[in-house]
Design a protein around this motif. Structure first.
Motif, PDB file in Angstrom:
ATOM      1  N   THR A   1      37.140  40.576  46.312  1.00  0.00           N
ATOM      2  CA  THR A   1      38.597  40.624  46.418  1.00  0.00           C
ATOM      3  C   THR A   1      39.210  39.908  45.221  1.00  0.00           C
ATOM      4  N   PHE A   2      40.202  40.541  44.604  1.00  0.00           N
ATOM      5  CA  PHE A   2      40.922  39.964  43.473  1.00  0.00           C
ATOM      6  C   PHE A   2      42.401  39.853  43.819  1.00  0.00           C
ATOM      7  N   THR A   3      43.106  39.021  43.090  1.00  0.00           N
ATOM      8  CA  THR A   3      44.534  38.832  43.256  1.00  0.00           C
ATOM      9  C   THR A   3      45.278  39.889  42.440  1.00  0.00           C
ATOM     10  N   ALA A   4      46.351  40.426  43.005  1.00  0.00           N
ATOM     11  CA  ALA A   4      47.228  41.348  42.279  1.00  0.00           C
ATOM     12  C   ALA A   4      48.641  40.787  42.348  1.00  0.00           C
TER      13      ALA A   4
ATOM     14  N   CYS B   1      46.021  41.160  37.337  1.00  0.00           N
ATOM     15  CA  CYS B   1      44.920  40.486  38.024  1.00  0.00           C
ATOM     16  C   CYS B   1      44.602  39.233  37.209  1.00  0.00           C
TER      17      CYS B   1
ATOM     18  N   GLU C   1      42.541  36.776  37.716  1.00  0.00           N
ATOM     19  CA  GLU C   1      41.133  36.392  37.639  1.00  0.00           C
ATOM     20  C   GLU C   1      40.447  36.935  36.397  1.00  0.00           C
TER      21      GLU C   1
ATOM     22  N   ARG D   1      49.821  49.099  41.809  1.00  0.00           N
ATOM     23  CA  ARG D   1      48.651  48.511  42.478  1.00  0.00           C
ATOM     24  C   ARG D   1      47.428  49.415  42.305  1.00  0.00           C
TER      25      ARG D   1
ATOM     26  N   LEU E   1      46.168  49.298  38.745  1.00  0.00           N
ATOM     27  CA  LEU E   1      45.448  48.054  38.483  1.00  0.00           C
ATOM     28  C   LEU E   1      44.050  48.121  39.086  1.00  0.00           C
ATOM     29  N   LYS E   2      43.934  48.642  40.282  1.00  0.00           N
ATOM     30  CA  LYS E   2      42.624  48.781  40.921  1.00  0.00           C
ATOM     31  C   LYS E   2      41.714  49.669  40.076  1.00  0.00           C
TER      32      LYS E   2
ATOM     33  N   LEU F   1      40.565  47.746  37.035  1.00  0.00           N
ATOM     34  CA  LEU F   1      39.523  46.786  37.399  1.00  0.00           C
ATOM     35  C   LEU F   1      38.186  47.482  37.605  1.00  0.00           C
TER      36      LEU F   1
END
Length: 73
Positions: free
Chosen positions: A4-7, A20, A22, A36, A39-40, A43
């Motif tokens: 799990t990462f921060t958005a 993100c 991290e 969102r 960004l996913k 990543l």
């Protein structure tokens, strides 16, 4: 393996930016959902192509998001 990462999403003049923290990877979109999802995707592409060394080098394990109250004016 799933992680799990921060958005962090922010309203821009036209659309939304997504970050993100991290991995310091960003994207954008016309809607919150699109930003969102983009960004996913960014990543996932990074994880598919980056070396283990690059991931370790960029990864910030501890990220804290909070609010601060500051006097303005």
């Amino acid at each position: 393996m799933m992680k799990t990462f921060t958005a962090i999403l922010e309203k821009e003049e036209t659309g939304y930016s997504a970050l993100c923290p991290e991995l310091d990877i960003a994207s954008q979109g016309e809607t919150i959902e699109e930003a969102r999802d983009n960004l996913k995707e960014a990543l996932m592409l990074f994880m598919e192509t980056a070396s283990v060394q690059e991931i370790k080098q960029r990864l910030h394990e501890e990220i804290y998001v909070t609010h601060l109250e500051v006097a303005v004016g």
